[in-house]
Design an enzyme around this catalytic site. Sequence first.
Site, PDB file in Angstrom:
ATOM      1  N   GLY A   1       3.113   7.036   7.661  1.00 18.85           N
ATOM      2  CA  GLY A   1       3.730   5.730   7.459  1.00 18.85           C
ATOM      3  C   GLY A   1       5.145   5.605   7.988  1.00 18.85           C
ATOM      4  O   GLY A   1       5.477   6.038   9.092  1.00 18.85           O
TER       5      GLY A   1
ATOM      6  N   TYR B   1       6.636   1.156  -9.701  1.00 20.96           N
ATOM      7  CA  TYR B   1       7.099   1.121  -8.318  1.00 20.96           C
ATOM      8  C   TYR B   1       8.271   0.157  -8.190  1.00 20.96           C
ATOM      9  O   TYR B   1       9.287   0.470  -7.562  1.00 20.96           O
ATOM     10  CB  TYR B   1       5.960   0.689  -7.396  1.00 20.96           C
ATOM     11  CG  TYR B   1       6.279   0.811  -5.925  1.00 20.96           C
ATOM     12  CD1 TYR B   1       6.169   2.032  -5.274  1.00 20.96           C
ATOM     13  CD2 TYR B   1       6.694  -0.293  -5.190  1.00 20.96           C
ATOM     14  CE1 TYR B   1       6.474   2.156  -3.927  1.00 20.96           C
ATOM     15  CE2 TYR B   1       6.994  -0.181  -3.837  1.00 20.96           C
ATOM     16  CZ  TYR B   1       6.881   1.039  -3.213  1.00 20.96           C
ATOM     17  OH  TYR B   1       7.186   1.155  -1.884  1.00 20.96           O
TER      18      TYR B   1
END
Length: 234
Positions: free
Chosen positions: A17, A139
């Site tokens: 990523g 998160y």
Amino acid sequence: MNSTVEKLAVVTGGGTGIGRAVAECLAASGYEVLALGLDRDADFPQGIAFHRVDLTDTAASVACLPEGRPVAALVNCAGLLRHLAEWETDSFELVMRVNVTAGFAFATALLDRLSEARGGVINVASMWAIFGSAGAPAYTASKGAVAAMTRSQAVAWAKRGVRVNSVAPGWVETRMAEKARTDETRAAAILARIPMGRWAKPSEVASVIRFLLSDDAGYITGAMIPIDGGYSVC
């Protein structure tokens, strides 16, 4: 950008990523790059060193680096997302440990080496540091903490010659965002809200990180730069 040949850059979460894009970008700019993490793409470039390590183990992470070598750049990209499971305390604490504590502990452990190189730290926050998410509370909390932690590190470490900044990516074409990208209804709603009308490429995040580490950004510290195509301002 000034020549950075032989300067050491360490990228956590550097195997996939955004982290991989950062590792490739910095390598192309002349850094010697070490990528750390638990996962890497099958086609990860052979020219970049990758060490498989649990980043919550600070001592093991430090042991991956050449002993005593100054560190010109540390980019904390490693991140964990557990979606709705984050409403359970165990998952919440795990996400916080990976996304916040591990990066904090690693940077602190490398502070002397960063100071010797007059280096820079980039912490990867998120657009969720700006607003909430019902589907990923840990998160979201972790990325808000990353932004706040960055400001504290910047203030504390400026006198050591170390600049610390963060970036807040929006929707990026990565494996972590695959769930949203493959949900047609959700993907359409996301795209409709992005003023620039598209998702970001990982390389577009990497190029901003490269700038923040460069001499061109030599008077920037404690900042958080959104990289979201305008998503967070509408």
